[in-house]
Design an enzyme around this catalytic site. Structure first.
Site, PDB file in Angstrom:
ATOM      1  N   HIS A  33      -2.150 -32.809   4.577  1.00  0.00           N
ATOM      2  CA  HIS A  33      -1.136 -32.816   5.304  1.00  0.00           C
ATOM      3  C   HIS A  33      -1.185 -33.946   6.550  1.00  0.00           C
ATOM      4  O   HIS A  33      -1.450 -33.541   7.562  1.00  0.00           O
ATOM      5  CB  HIS A  33      -0.485 -31.455   5.793  1.00  0.00           C
ATOM      6  CG  HIS A  33       0.617 -31.422   6.434  1.00  0.00           C
ATOM      7  ND1 HIS A  33       1.836 -32.121   5.934  1.00  0.00           N
ATOM      8  CD2 HIS A  33       0.919 -31.144   7.770  1.00  0.00           C
ATOM      9  CE1 HIS A  33       2.719 -31.973   6.899  1.00  0.00           C
ATOM     10  NE2 HIS A  33       2.456 -31.324   8.115  1.00  0.00           N
TER      11      HIS A  33
ATOM     12  N   ASP B 274       1.626 -14.062  19.520  1.00  0.00           N
ATOM     13  CA  ASP B 274       1.497 -15.438  20.404  1.00  0.00           C
ATOM     14  C   ASP B 274       0.594 -15.032  21.692  1.00  0.00           C
ATOM     15  O   ASP B 274       0.125 -13.837  21.715  1.00  0.00           O
ATOM     16  CB  ASP B 274       2.734 -15.787  21.002  1.00  0.00           C
ATOM     17  CG  ASP B 274       3.060 -17.180  20.691  1.00  0.00           C
ATOM     18  OD1 ASP B 274       1.954 -17.949  21.266  1.00  0.00           O
ATOM     19  OD2 ASP B 274       3.820 -17.927  20.414  1.00  0.00           O
TER      20      ASP B 274
ATOM     21  N   ILE C 173       8.936 -23.344  15.814  1.00  0.00           N
ATOM     22  CA  ILE C 173       8.859 -23.107  14.119  1.00  0.00           C
ATOM     23  C   ILE C 173       8.960 -21.567  14.070  1.00  0.00           C
ATOM     24  O   ILE C 173       9.736 -21.214  12.999  1.00  0.00           O
ATOM     25  CB  ILE C 173       7.405 -23.547  13.534  1.00  0.00           C
ATOM     26  CG1 ILE C 173       7.573 -25.256  13.497  1.00  0.00           C
ATOM     27  CG2 ILE C 173       7.601 -23.134  12.050  1.00  0.00           C
ATOM     28  CD1 ILE C 173       6.317 -25.658  13.069  1.00  0.00           C
TER      29      ILE C 173
ATOM     30  N   ASP D 120       6.363 -31.513   2.866  1.00  0.00           N
ATOM     31  CA  ASP D 120       6.243 -33.114   2.379  1.00  0.00           C
ATOM     32  C   ASP D 120       6.767 -32.850   0.876  1.00  0.00           C
ATOM     33  O   ASP D 120       7.550 -33.764   0.561  1.00  0.00           O
ATOM     34  CB  ASP D 120       4.980 -33.212   2.311  1.00  0.00           C
ATOM     35  CG  ASP D 120       4.096 -33.320   3.560  1.00  0.00           C
ATOM     36  OD1 ASP D 120       4.332 -33.727   4.520  1.00  0.00           O
ATOM     37  OD2 ASP D 120       3.084 -32.237   3.569  1.00  0.00           O
TER      38      ASP D 120
ATOM     39  N   ALA E  14       4.693 -16.997  17.051  1.00  0.00           N
ATOM     40  CA  ALA E  14       6.049 -16.653  16.847  1.00  0.00           C
ATOM     41  C   ALA E  14       7.130 -17.287  18.124  1.00  0.00           C
ATOM     42  O   ALA E  14       8.211 -16.895  17.662  1.00  0.00           O
ATOM     43  CB  ALA E  14       6.054 -15.232  16.534  1.00  0.00           C
ATOM     44  N   ALA E  15       6.517 -17.294  19.241  1.00  0.00           N
ATOM     45  CA  ALA E  15       7.479 -17.638  20.332  1.00  0.00           C
ATOM     46  C   ALA E  15       7.718 -19.189  20.308  1.00  0.00           C
ATOM     47  O   ALA E  15       8.704 -19.540  21.084  1.00  0.00           O
ATOM     48  CB  ALA E  15       7.024 -17.367  21.598  1.00  0.00           C
TER      49      ALA E  15
END
Length: 338
Positions: A188, A42, A16, A160, A12-13
């Site tokens: 992916h 994190d 994204i 995508d 989370a840090a």
């Protein structure tokens, strides 16, 4: 008022995560009337930065955000969660071979799978964003079983999917909202197959298939596929950073549709455990077109789509890569005594 949804974001840090948590907190994912408890995880090295993100979220004063936790301990992070956005993963570094990347991520996602089994609800839905996302999701599901069923795990190919929508819309001269039912098949990665053979475009008051609306078969079977496959690398080349904003938006789109359901006659792309559809080996985490029932919140793979030889060849390539990744990851588990 509805009971709060407890949502976890790992990594989370990071970039994204920073773009993602605000969208979860403000109601863009679960709804403007749905309270959310946000848990951010994190590594200990990022604890101070993570605390700063928590402070910012508090300062946003969102009415939907009933609580926010910043933690560096998996047991605390996974406790009683309803949804997990697994963003944090070991990035590929210069000189690192794929097998080394897989080995590093096996450890992370094995540990998180066990944490899910030990601390999360059996109904928890899990989205893996960290790459290699499909194989990371496979490993995570393996270690979360049997408490959490495999169908509760998915990997993100929505970015995508969104990229494909945008490219078709631009080429057809319409808004993105006028395009539906593109498909991302497979991994992916650069072997994914962006497929618009079954897509529809609203143009000039009529609905047409994408091939008619775009009127350029060479583009749709050539440059279009390459653009979508390599879009992330192209953004890094220009921005010198990854596509964090669009990745966070796609993760929110993915979970929102899983939570709310898809509209009738429309599907989205999700990497989910294969049931053998379209010849994909059972259990492989593979991107398919899926519909999601608003009532049950369960996905199902769209059936009965005809695949021409061009599509079959592309799907075979990405299937082969995923099988190799899965086998390498399982070997890494054995080698690490996992």
């Amino acid at each position: 008022m509805a009971a709060p949804i407890r949502a976890l974001v790992t990594g989370a840090a990071g970039q994204i995560g920073y773009s993602l948590v605000i969208q979860i907190a403000n109601g863009s994912v679960f709804g403007k009337d749905q309270p959310v408890e946000l848990v951010m995880l994190d590594v200990p090295f990022c604890a101070q930065s993570l605390d700063g993100v928590k402070m910012e979220l508090q300062d946003c004063a969102f009415s939907t955000l009933t609580g926010v936790e910043a933690v560096t301990d998996e047991a605390a992070a996974f406790k009683n969660i309803d949804y997990a956005f697994l963003v944090g993963a070991m990035p590929r570094k210069e000189g690192m071979e794929r097998k080394d990347l897989l080995a590093a991520n096996v450890k992370i996602f094995k540990s998180q799978g066990k944490a899910l089994a030990e601390h999360a609800k059996s109904t928890t839905k899990v989205l893996v964003v960290g790459n290699p996302a499909n194989t990371n999701a496979f490993i995570c599901a393996k270690y979360a079983a049997p408490k959490i069923p495999a169908e509760n795990f998915s990997a993100m190919t929505r970015l995508d999917h969104n990229r494909a929508l945008a490219q078709v819309a631009a080429r057809a001269g319409v808004s993105v909202g006028s395009v539906k039912n593109v498909i991302i098949w497979g991994n992916h990665s650069s072997t994914q197959f962006p497929d618009v053979r079954h897509a529809k475009v609203q143009k000039d008051g009529k609905e047409a298939d994408a091939y008619t609306a775009v009127n350029d078969t060479a583009f749709l079977q050539g440059e279009f596929i390459s653009i979508v496959q390599k879009r992330g690398a192209a953004i890094i080349d220009r921005r010198k950073l990854s596509s964090a904003m669009s990745a966070a938006k796609a993760a929110c789109d993915h979970i929102r549709d899983w939570h709310v359901g898809t509209q009738q006659g429309q599907w989205v792309s999700m990497a989910v455990p294969s049931d053998g559809s379209y010849g994909v080996p059972e259990g492989l985490i593979f991107s398919f077109p899926v519909e999601i029932c608003p009532q049950s919140k369960k996905w199902k793979i769209v059936q009965g789509l005809e695949l021409d030889d061009f599509a079959k060849q592309k799907i075979d390539v990405t299937t082969k890569e995923l099988l190799e990744e899965r086998d390498e990851a399982l070997k890494a588990c054995e080698a690490a005594n996992m």
